[in-house]
Write a protein that holds these residues in place. Sequence first.
Motif, mmCIF file in Angstrom:
data_model
loop_
_atom_site.group_PDB
_atom_site.id
_atom_site.type_symbol
_atom_site.label_atom_id
_atom_site.label_comp_id
_atom_site.label_asym_id
_atom_site.label_seq_id
_atom_site.Cartn_x
_atom_site.Cartn_y
_atom_site.Cartn_z
ATOM 1 N N MET A 1 -5.606 9.771 3.639
ATOM 2 C CA MET A 1 -5.391 8.657 2.705
ATOM 3 C C MET A 1 -6.654 8.394 1.893
ATOM 4 O O MET A 1 -6.601 8.198 0.674
ATOM 5 N N ALA A 2 -7.777 8.365 2.576
ATOM 6 C CA ALA A 2 -9.046 8.113 1.887
ATOM 7 C C ALA A 2 -9.377 9.241 0.914
ATOM 8 O O ALA A 2 -9.826 8.998 -0.215
ATOM 9 N N GLU A 3 -9.154 10.490 1.348
ATOM 10 C CA GLU A 3 -9.470 11.639 0.504
ATOM 11 C C GLU A 3 -8.590 11.653 -0.746
ATOM 12 O O GLU A 3 -9.084 11.858 -1.869
ATOM 13 N N ALA B 1 -7.923 5.823 -10.116
ATOM 14 C CA ALA B 1 -7.858 4.555 -10.838
ATOM 15 C C ALA B 1 -6.832 3.617 -10.219
ATOM 16 O O ALA B 1 -7.067 2.410 -10.087
ATOM 17 N N VAL B 2 -5.695 4.163 -9.821
ATOM 18 C CA VAL B 2 -4.618 3.342 -9.249
ATOM 19 C C VAL B 2 -4.967 2.863 -7.839
ATOM 20 O O VAL B 2 -4.668 1.727 -7.462
ATOM 21 N N LEU B 3 -5.631 3.717 -7.068
ATOM 22 C CA LEU B 3 -5.894 3.405 -5.661
ATOM 23 C C LEU B 3 -7.315 2.911 -5.412
ATOM 24 O O LEU B 3 -7.746 2.850 -4.260
ATOM 25 N N LEU C 1 -0.168 3.293 5.344
ATOM 26 C CA LEU C 1 0.013 3.886 4.024
ATOM 27 C C LEU C 1 0.690 2.935 3.042
ATOM 28 O O LEU C 1 0.757 3.207 1.843
ATOM 29 N N ARG C 2 1.164 1.830 3.541
ATOM 30 C CA ARG C 2 1.946 0.905 2.732
ATOM 31 C C ARG C 2 1.219 0.429 1.463
ATOM 32 O O ARG C 2 1.812 0.427 0.374
ATOM 33 N N PRO C 3 -0.048 0.030 1.534
ATOM 34 C CA PRO C 3 -0.722 -0.428 0.309
ATOM 35 C C PRO C 3 -0.808 0.649 -0.765
ATOM 36 O O PRO C 3 -0.614 0.369 -1.946
ATOM 37 N N GLN D 1 2.637 1.237 -2.412
ATOM 38 C CA GLN D 1 3.020 0.158 -3.310
ATOM 39 C C GLN D 1 2.247 0.237 -4.626
ATOM 40 O O GLN D 1 2.821 0.048 -5.699
ATOM 41 N N ARG D 2 0.949 0.519 -4.536
ATOM 42 C CA ARG D 2 0.155 0.663 -5.757
ATOM 43 C C ARG D 2 0.721 1.767 -6.654
ATOM 44 O O ARG D 2 0.845 1.608 -7.876
#
Length: 281
Positions: free
Chosen positions: A150-152, A161-163, A215-217, A220-221
């Motif tokens: 997720m971080a990578e 930009a989105v995350l 992973l939810r945030p 959603q983004r």
Amino acid sequence: MRDFTWDPEQYSVFADRRARPFRDLVGRVRATDPKVVVDLGCGPGNMTATLAERWPGARVTGLDSSADMVASARERASAPGAPENLHFEQVDAQRWAPGPEVDVVVSNAMLQWIPDHRRLVAGWLDGLRPGAWFAVQVPGNFEAPSHATMAELSRRPEYAAVLEGVMERESVYTPQEYLETLIAAGFEADVWETTYSQPLTGEDPVYDWVRGAALRPSLQRLEEADRRDGTNLLERYVQEYKRIMRASYPTYVTPDGVRLTDYPFRRIFVVGVKNDLAPSI
């Protein structure tokens, strides 16, 4: 704390496995006859109900910042046969403080969403009366492929930009730091960690697990960006994440043909009772 929407149904897909750390946590709480019990970050309320059943003489209140989770929990509490001492309220944990009447505070897999929550916990501990119990469980899986990916991905140019900042939400301290926090507040403390080896079934079981919480945030983004800009970021992200998970976690086939994916999950447990007025833990 959390500004994204929770899906109670998806969160409950692995309800039994998500419940095991909760049971292991509260199993170490030796309160015999509490009058007020609070479950911070209660989610859909299924585990809060077990607290009401364990302590029928207590007022058991589940608190959560998600309106959807609280609505689901209240529906559960109003069902036939539900404990009568069970209540739910929508409250942001960062704005909550224990009153002198609180005997037990439980928080299961919630504090990781609050930055610098060690300071918040110290305030709660200070507000609890002598003899009160405090029990917390947080995930410690952030270096595992499921979370490191997720971080990578959040740093890749197409998603950055989105995350931006989304992976800064989840953070936990070391077991030693939690221990020091309880001891400094006058608690007799028990801190430990456990890695659960979880055999999961399904085509993409690791993705199915994390999309209900960690992973939810990100999802959603990405979904919001697709609606706003007409992009297709969400599908690209999900497919890439699934591909990496399939390569990262081994799949086994049982003698009867069932495919199992081994998904280890580390958890950190913190239990304490204020000073020596309650049984030793």
